[in-house]
Design a protein around this motif. Structure first.
Motif, PDB file in Angstrom:
ATOM      1  N   SER B  85      34.452  49.111  91.674  1.00  0.00           N
ATOM      2  CA  SER B  85      35.806  49.623  91.451  1.00  0.00           C
ATOM      3  C   SER B  85      35.995  50.985  92.108  1.00  0.00           C
ATOM      4  CB  SER B  85      36.095  49.755  89.957  1.00  0.00           C
ATOM      5  OG  SER B  85      36.047  48.507  89.331  1.00  0.00           O
ATOM      6  N   ALA B  86      34.981  51.843  91.973  1.00  0.00           N
ATOM      7  CA  ALA B  86      35.107  53.205  92.498  1.00  0.00           C
ATOM      8  C   ALA B  86      35.333  53.182  94.010  1.00  0.00           C
ATOM      9  CB  ALA B  86      33.864  54.017  92.154  1.00  0.00           C
ATOM     10  N   MET B  87      34.676  52.240  94.703  1.00  0.00           N
ATOM     11  CA  MET B  87      34.829  52.150  96.154  1.00  0.00           C
ATOM     12  C   MET B  87      36.278  51.806  96.505  1.00  0.00           C
ATOM     13  SD  MET B  87      35.192  49.979  98.930  1.00  0.00           S
ATOM     14  CE  MET B  87      34.576  48.312  98.654  1.00  0.00           C
ATOM     15  N   LEU B  88      36.860  50.847  95.788  1.00  0.00           N
ATOM     16  CA  LEU B  88      38.253  50.473  96.072  1.00  0.00           C
ATOM     17  C   LEU B  88      39.200  51.633  95.759  1.00  0.00           C
ATOM     18  CD1 LEU B  88      38.618  46.777  94.874  1.00  0.00           C
ATOM     19  CD2 LEU B  88      38.597  47.644  97.220  1.00  0.00           C
ATOM     20  N   LEU B  89      38.968  52.281  94.628  1.00  0.00           N
ATOM     21  CA  LEU B  89      39.863  53.382  94.241  1.00  0.00           C
ATOM     22  C   LEU B  89      39.778  54.531  95.245  1.00  0.00           C
ATOM     23  CD1 LEU B  89      39.169  53.230  90.413  1.00  0.00           C
ATOM     24  CD2 LEU B  89      41.379  52.790  91.515  1.00  0.00           C
ATOM     25  N   ALA B  90      38.588  54.741  95.813  1.00  0.00           N
ATOM     26  CA  ALA B  90      38.420  55.822  96.789  1.00  0.00           C
ATOM     27  C   ALA B  90      39.106  55.510  98.105  1.00  0.00           C
ATOM     28  CB  ALA B  90      36.934  56.078  97.029  1.00  0.00           C
ATOM     29  N   ASN B  91      39.445  54.222  98.298  1.00  0.00           N
ATOM     30  CA  ASN B  91      40.058  53.821  99.563  1.00  0.00           C
ATOM     31  C   ASN B  91      41.569  53.649  99.478  1.00  0.00           C
ATOM     32  OD1 ASN B  91      38.302  53.282 102.043  1.00  0.00           O
ATOM     33  ND2 ASN B  91      37.023  52.556 100.355  1.00  0.00           N
ATOM     34  N   LEU B  92      42.162  54.083  98.372  1.00  0.00           N
ATOM     35  CA  LEU B  92      43.610  53.894  98.236  1.00  0.00           C
ATOM     36  C   LEU B  92      44.374  54.696  99.280  1.00  0.00           C
ATOM     37  CD1 LEU B  92      44.146  53.880  94.369  1.00  0.00           C
ATOM     38  CD2 LEU B  92      43.764  51.964  95.922  1.00  0.00           C
ATOM     39  N   GLU B  93      43.827  55.833  99.660  1.00  0.00           N
ATOM     40  CA  GLU B  93      44.471  56.640 100.706  1.00  0.00           C
ATOM     41  C   GLU B  93      43.711  56.464 102.010  1.00  0.00           C
ATOM     42  OE1 GLU B  93      46.065  60.281 100.086  1.00  0.00           O
ATOM     43  OE2 GLU B  93      46.983  59.634  98.203  1.00  0.00           O
ATOM     44  N   LEU B  94      44.468  56.433 103.107  1.00  0.00           N
ATOM     45  CA  LEU B  94      43.854  56.234 104.420  1.00  0.00           C
ATOM     46  C   LEU B  94      43.395  57.589 104.961  1.00  0.00           C
ATOM     47  CD1 LEU B  94      43.691  53.484 105.803  1.00  0.00           C
ATOM     48  CD2 LEU B  94      45.642  54.150 107.184  1.00  0.00           C
TER      49      LEU B  94
END
Lengths: 364, 364
Positions: B85-94
């Motif tokens: 989950s943390a990986m996806l959340l960290a990728n919300l911004e480009l």
């Protein structure tokens, strides 16, 4: 080319350029920046000797006379200047002094081939660079099959752009090799290094050995593909030119990231090229509907880039070197059988400036 | 940082990121591109092993489960993927993974000084590069006063960008010299080589000798000046960011021309820097009224750049090297008396990429 006309405007003289009955005023501030007087402009470099932003905003003409193809004016700041009419008329457009790009599809049979050994002749060099600037790609033949010769070719047109892959990089197959670096897989059309800031402008690939019958080089004119996409679906081009994607390259010592659009446009909105490497691009988080629209746009672009209508295929032979605009022309190669023999290319990058500068100097 | 939430949408499961009660859907195509499965992404480089544009536009989720900080999904193309989950959340911004620029004025006393001899320590190097990326300029002290040492400094941060001025250029005074190349005239704030494509991204200037009391180095943050201009007159910034001007450099063997705007903006409209060299810029032909409006805008910008409110002045001493973002920070120098003694600086350019890459690698 038109002619100059002296009239008046709010009690001041004013100068216009007239062509086909249409007149365009030449503002006093515009005329003043073009003053060729030796107190205003260095004769050798053409550089101005004054800062034009210091001129008063309300600068105007107090006198203007036309005679014998020359315009004499006096400005409200007291400066007097004499111009050749032809010089002013030639400066009406803010040109970069380069040939206009002409887009091409596979049936035009690009790229044109020029003999490297002919380039000692300035006319031959100008013709080669003219082709490069117009079509975005040329091939040189008769380039000695000696490793490192690509640096001699690069030095004629500009300065090598060194990267983490080195000033020169090797692309090769070794028969029966199992090393992944020498894989013979096909490469779909792409631009190199879209993750860099700035992107390498021009790529050269010099074929030193090619004993395989496959491994055809492929080139696609990105301008032509985008033109076709615009004809089918203008909104798709708009999406590709405005939605930023992230490109990234990383290894043990390198981590390069740039966020930019797939389609590049200049300040006038004219499409100038592409950033395209479909293994490296990462979409931003958008609504589900926007994401699907973007997906449809890039899917269609990819289809055009891969189609035989847009993609030229040719065997780059030993002794040939192709030079292409990495912002405009996408490159790739078909698969080959490395057991047939060796295939060794050397590549390097130079900046966009080099051939442009040579073109202007040779055109003097 | 928020958390992931599984819901449903048109009979399909759907995943959202939720923060402060606000939910943002993560489209199936967006999730799919982030699949970390080893069949989909190379473990070492993080490069994708598939072309995401080939995915069907109507891709959707058929299953989604959240447990223990992990999201498991099955896509309609059959692919199954498990995410942290943390990986996806960290990728919300480009994100480009860099510090945000902070604009500065003269009273902030930039640039910060770092000891070159401390840079063997990764933490010291990261701090120096962080300052450079944040403020656009830093000074290194304790750089050996040996000609060519600038190439060692350049090599730590990137690759030298060679130009027609050579890989390294010398700026010097010679006492009692009459050669114009060694003139002691002041240089107003400017960016180097706005006529190049691409413009040199980063400039380094290494002081080898300074026996004069004048010749102060000047730096101005272009971002701060444009912010001030926008506060006074937003239309002026708009003009400077949209009206192209022509920059040109020529001598016996070189003729470089680029048409571009004075203010650079990125794809989001954020001002990123300036192209500014008031001896080389040439306005396009516009109406008299537009020309006067443009003149007023650039006049005000020039005033801000030259003002003591925005311009830092400091003596660059022998053994100091300043490194600044040539697209953002304008540089110049005050006049000096060459009869006081020698003044010798060496300069070079590197690309923007270098420090950005080092910053990310050191931040790992």
């Amino acid at each position: 080319m038109g002619q100059l006309v002296v009239g008046s405007r709010e009690d001041h003289p004013c100068v216009s350029a007239s062509e086909h009955g249409r007149e365009v005023e030449l503002p006093a501030l515009w005329l003043r920046q073009h003053s060729p007087e030796e107190t205003q402009r260095d004769g050798m470099t053409g550089q101005r000797l004054f800062d034009p932003h210091l001129l008063p905003t309300d600068l105007h003409l107090v006198r203007a006379d036309l005679a014998d193809g020359r315009l004499s004016v006096t400005f409200s700041d007291g400066h007097e200047s004499v111009y050749e009419s032809a010089m002013l008329l030639a400066n009406l457009e803010l040109s970069e002094g380069l040939p206009q790009p002409i887009s091409w599809r596979a049936d035009s049979g690009q790229p044109n081939v020029h003999r490297w050994t002919d380039l000692h002749d300035p006319a031959a060099e100008l013709a080669a660079i003219g082709d490069f600037l117009t079509y975005g790609a040329i091939v040189f033949s008769d380039v000695p099959c000696v490793a490192g010769t690509i640096l001699d070719v690069a030095a004629r047109f500009g300065f090598v752009r060194d990267t983490n892959f080195g000033p020169v990089f090797d692309v090769r197959s070794i028969p029966n090799s199992t090393d992944l670096a020498y894989r013979a897989v096909p490469l779909s059309p792409h631009t190199d290094n879209p993750y860099r800031t700035p992107v390498p402008g021009i790529q050269m690939l010099h074929c030193l050995i090619n004993e395989t019958t496959g491994g055809l080089s492929t080139l696609v004119d990105g301008l032509a593909a985008v033109e076709q996409l615009r004809a089918e679906d203008p909104d798709a081009v708009e999406l590709l030119a405005t939605v930023p994607v992230r490109f990234r390259y990383r290894d043990a010592t390198t981590d390069i990231v740039t966020v930019r659009t797939v389609v590049d446009r200049d300040h006038q909105g004219t499409v100038t090229g592409l950033n395209y490497s479909p293994r490296l691009d990462e979409l931003p988080l958008m609504s589900d509907a926007d994401t699907r629209r973007y997906q449809a746009a890039r899917q269609r672009l990819a289809h055009l880039l891969a189609s035989s209508e847009f993609q030229v295929r040719f065997l780059l032979e030993a002794g040939q070197l192709m030079m292409f605009d990495n912002n405009r022309v996408l490159h790739g190669r078909t698969s080959f059988d490395p057991n047939e023999g060796l295939r060794h290319l050397q590549g390097c990058y130079i900046d966009q400036d080099g051939p442009r500068t040579r073109y202007r100097v040779l055109s003097r």
